[in-house]
Design an enzyme around this catalytic site. Sequence first.
Site, short mmCIF file in Angstrom:
data_model
loop_
_atom_site.label_atom_id
_atom_site.label_comp_id
_atom_site.label_asym_id
_atom_site.label_seq_id
_atom_site.Cartn_x
_atom_site.Cartn_y
_atom_site.Cartn_z
N ARG A 99 -10.04 1.39 -1.05
CA ARG A 99 -9.01 1.63 -0.03
C ARG A 99 -8.62 0.40 0.78
O ARG A 99 -8.21 0.50 1.93
CB ARG A 99 -9.45 2.75 0.91
CG ARG A 99 -9.55 4.10 0.25
CD ARG A 99 -8.20 4.61 -0.24
NE ARG A 99 -7.42 5.22 0.79
CZ ARG A 99 -7.61 6.47 1.21
NH1 ARG A 99 -8.52 7.23 0.64
NH2 ARG A 99 -6.86 6.97 2.16
C1 LIG Z 1 -0.24 14.18 4.15
C2 LIG Z 1 -0.84 12.84 3.78
C3 LIG Z 1 -1.63 12.76 2.64
C4 LIG Z 1 -2.20 11.53 2.26
N1 LIG Z 1 -2.98 11.46 1.15
C5 LIG Z 1 -3.52 10.28 0.78
C6 LIG Z 1 -4.37 10.18 -0.37
O1 LIG Z 1 -4.64 11.16 -1.04
N2 LIG Z 1 -4.86 8.97 -0.71
C7 LIG Z 1 -4.54 7.85 0.01
O2 LIG Z 1 -5.00 6.76 -0.36
N3 LIG Z 1 -3.77 7.90 1.13
C8 LIG Z 1 -3.25 9.08 1.52
N4 LIG Z 1 -2.46 9.15 2.65
C9 LIG Z 1 -2.21 7.94 3.44
C10 LIG Z 1 -0.83 7.26 3.11
O3 LIG Z 1 0.07 8.17 2.55
C11 LIG Z 1 -1.03 6.12 2.14
O4 LIG Z 1 -1.83 5.16 2.75
C12 LIG Z 1 0.32 5.49 1.72
O5 LIG Z 1 0.08 4.70 0.58
C13 LIG Z 1 0.99 4.66 2.82
O6 LIG Z 1 2.25 4.21 2.33
P1 LIG Z 1 3.49 4.00 3.31
O7 LIG Z 1 4.61 3.42 2.52
O8 LIG Z 1 3.80 5.25 4.04
O9 LIG Z 1 2.91 2.90 4.29
P2 LIG Z 1 3.30 2.69 5.84
O10 LIG Z 1 2.69 3.78 6.64
O11 LIG Z 1 4.75 2.44 5.99
O12 LIG Z 1 2.51 1.34 6.11
C14 LIG Z 1 1.10 1.29 6.07
C15 LIG Z 1 0.67 -0.19 6.08
O13 LIG Z 1 1.14 -0.82 4.88
C16 LIG Z 1 1.94 -1.93 5.20
N5 LIG Z 1 3.03 -2.01 4.22
C17 LIG Z 1 3.84 -1.01 3.78
N6 LIG Z 1 4.70 -1.49 2.86
C18 LIG Z 1 4.42 -2.81 2.71
C19 LIG Z 1 4.98 -3.85 1.91
N7 LIG Z 1 5.99 -3.65 1.06
N8 LIG Z 1 4.46 -5.11 2.04
C20 LIG Z 1 3.43 -5.34 2.89
N9 LIG Z 1 2.87 -4.40 3.67
C21 LIG Z 1 3.36 -3.14 3.59
C22 LIG Z 1 2.49 -1.67 6.60
O14 LIG Z 1 2.86 -2.88 7.24
C23 LIG Z 1 1.29 -0.99 7.23
O15 LIG Z 1 0.33 -1.96 7.64
C24 LIG Z 1 -1.93 10.38 3.05
C25 LIG Z 1 -1.12 10.48 4.20
C26 LIG Z 1 -0.60 11.69 4.57
C27 LIG Z 1 0.26 11.77 5.80
#
Ligand SMILES: Cc1cc2nc3c(=O)[nH]c(=O)nc-3n(C[C@H](O)[C@H](O)[C@H](O)COP(=O)(O)OP(=O)(O)OC[C@H]3O[C@@H](n4cnc5c(N)ncnc54)[C@H](O)[C@@H]3O)c2cc1C
Length: 292
Positions: free
Chosen positions: A170
């Site tokens: 992670r």
């Molecule tokens: C209902 C729910 C279920 C979930 N289930 C899981 C699961 O099963 N497994 C799991 O691992 N996670 C899970 N998550 C957590 C989350 O969905 C993941 O971590 C997801 O990959 C985050 O992606 P995001 O684009 O929304 O990131 P964001 O929330 O937009 O950003 C998170 C971080 O990543 C950075 N970031 C985003 N895009 C980039 C980029 N292009 N370049 C550099 N940095 C970047 C941001 O700056 C920030 O620091 C869950 C969340 C929710 C709400």
Amino acid sequence: MSFPDELMHLIRTDEPLGPLVWLGIGGPARFFAEPVDETDLQRLVQAANEAGLPVRILGGGSNLLVREAGFDGLVISLAGAATSQIEINGSQMTAGAGAKLSHAVIKAVGSGLGGLEHLVGIPGSVGGAVVGNASSDGRDIGSVVQSVSVLEPTGERRTLTQQEAGFFHRKSSLLGLSIVAVTFELEPRDVAALTKRMQKLWIGRNASRPNEEPRIAMPFVEPDEMNVNELLQQVGLAGIREGQVSLDAQSPQFLIAHSGATSEQCLKLIERVREQVLLQTGIDLQLNLQIW
Ligand SMILES: Cc1cc2nc3c(=O)[nH]c(=O)nc-3n(C[C@H](O)[C@H](O)[C@H](O)COP(=O)(O)OP(=O)(O)OC[C@H]3O[C@@H](n4cnc5c(N)ncnc54)[C@H](O)[C@@H]3O)c2cc1C
């Protein structure tokens, strides 16, 4: 601080971030931009770097807690079409960092390529998933990454190998870089079998999620070979509440922000949970949620 004239049409000031993140909490970004292509993205990163302005990339906002003070820098949203394209070439799939992870999963499965189907239902973007090495069903996304194209803070573009991207449980070594695109090396498989597996996983995942609550996050990293849901149940923390923030009573791995929730309440609840888990089990729960 002012940006070069040719970038000014992209810049908004004091843009509220709350509506852009799943928890629905948070103050404004001092500067905010949604580049329409990669050249603009590169120029924005470079201009901010030259001005000494911190930059954060916003993906789907599903793993972010933004404080009410907001972010005193430039937030770049990758929701635009130019960073959301997905292409298949043989067993390789290249996705723009702004592409929805769910689109990448469905495209791979529909093309008979296995390796991403277990990630079905994880919200957010491809970039967000790769930077946090999203995982499900015991497998992380980093295991099928072939290379990652990033921008250095100077705006210089580099392509990193899977090894250089440094994937651990992670997490990755990519935090602080701007991910532009990711190439996955996938495995040719039977489309029908892959689709069936994906649907089964999707049903299981949906059943465990508090669907009636739109403002949720999954704040903790699963400790090695442990189910964080079961751990929190055992420690008696299901349903625990701090102000307008609680852990879900059935699936306590989810934090819920109710109407009137604040970032302070989220942080307090997270600290209480970590303290209790440490006291009762000796396990130091790590935070997955990123705090701005
Ligand atoms: C209902 C729910 C279920 C979930 N289930 C899981 C699961 O099963 N497994 C799991 O691992 N996670 C899970 N998550 C957590 C989350 O969905 C993941 O971590 C997801 O990959 C985050 O992606 P995001 O684009 O929304 O990131 P964001 O929330 O937009 O950003 C998170 C971080 O990543 C950075 N970031 C985003 N895009 C980039 C980029 N292009 N370049 C550099 N940095 C970047 C941001 O700056 C920030 O620091 C869950 C969340 C929710 C709400």
